[in-house]
Enzyme design. Sequence first.
Site, PDB file in Angstrom:
ATOM      1  N   CYS A 152      -0.526   4.057   2.184  1.00 21.64           N
ATOM      2  CA  CYS A 152      -0.302   3.859   3.622  1.00 21.64           C
ATOM      3  C   CYS A 152       1.137   4.155   4.013  1.00 21.64           C
ATOM      4  CB  CYS A 152      -0.619   2.418   4.021  1.00 21.64           C
ATOM      5  SG  CYS A 152      -2.230   1.813   3.511  1.00 21.64           S
ATOM      6  N   ASP A 153       2.079   3.722   3.210  1.00 21.72           N
ATOM      7  CA  ASP A 153       3.481   3.682   3.642  1.00 21.72           C
ATOM      8  C   ASP A 153       4.433   4.576   2.854  1.00 21.72           C
ATOM      9  OD1 ASP A 153       2.716   1.757   5.491  1.00 21.72           O
ATOM     10  OD2 ASP A 153       3.102   0.105   4.103  1.00 21.72           O
ATOM     11  N   CYS A 186       0.836  -1.195   0.000  1.00 23.35           N
ATOM     12  CA  CYS A 186       0.000   0.000   0.000  1.00 23.35           C
ATOM     13  C   CYS A 186       0.868   1.242   0.000  1.00 23.35           C
ATOM     14  CB  CYS A 186      -0.926  -0.009   1.226  1.00 23.35           C
ATOM     15  SG  CYS A 186      -1.925   1.477   1.380  1.00 23.35           S
TER      16      CYS A 186
END
Length: 315
Positions: free
Chosen positions: A136-137, A133
């Site tokens: 997300c990261d 992701c």
Amino acid sequence: MNRRDVIIVGGGPAGLTAGLYAARGLLDVMLIRGGLPVCQAITTDIIENYPGFPDGIDGPDLVARMEQQARRFGLEIVERAVESLREEDGGFVVETDRDAFHARAVVVATGAAPRSLGVPGESQFRGRGVSYCATCDGAFFTDAVVAVVGGGDAAVKEAVFLTRFASKVYLIHRRDQFRAEPVLVRTARDNPKIEFVLDHVMTQVNGDNLVDAVTIRNVRTNEESRLNVEGVFIFTGIRPNSDIAAPLVDTDGQGFILTDREMATSRPGIFAAGDVCQKHLRQVVTAVADGAVAIESIERYLAESRQKVHPAATR
């Protein structure tokens, strides 16, 4: 046991749309979410092809708006980890980690999750340089060199997104042609931070405590080489979160739930919607359509069930 007309399992766009339509239709409905991977819409940085948002909208905001709208019409949303689904007493029992609920009909809207490659080092470094992701990261890799593996829309989109943070992005794909939309590929090719590594597969993730390189192999020559990277983002397909329904309904060879055009499964009373279904296009717009169709079908199903139980009432 808590009894409902409809229980929806899954809190992504398909589930929330089903909940909205059920609540507006005055059905006794509950939506259960939790214990599942985060829906893919929430991990999407920008959604540009959902109608009504000409400038695009970020995935978390879109899902939050859907939830707010569904709650306004009275949808009850509970946080539980669903453990099993079984047929009982003319309906279905949804077992969770805390309690059980009975419903006359169920909508399985559990979505799908990224598929892992299964190469050495992948699971070892998950969360320590291996990610599925970028939204997300990505910020963790500011000014870093990273690799993206895959050739579909998700891989190319996320490679472009990662250039906001990373100093360089290798895009590794096993072929010299992409499955992704041509406009996305063109955008990636025009980005000076992205380097295409075609006709290669990743065979290993390397590092000590954190990722420091990936091993890649040329599929034409079988020659192996090493790319020094601090992170690797894998986008090589998805697998359906269909485990709770699979014992009761028909699925395809990959586990996606088979439905008809009314979103009905092979088991009367169980309907499915969204990415968990076998379909050609998995987008937010198709997920919300599935959710709406599923509830319209359930309303007919419940009416027909009442008629079978109380035939005199319809004369």
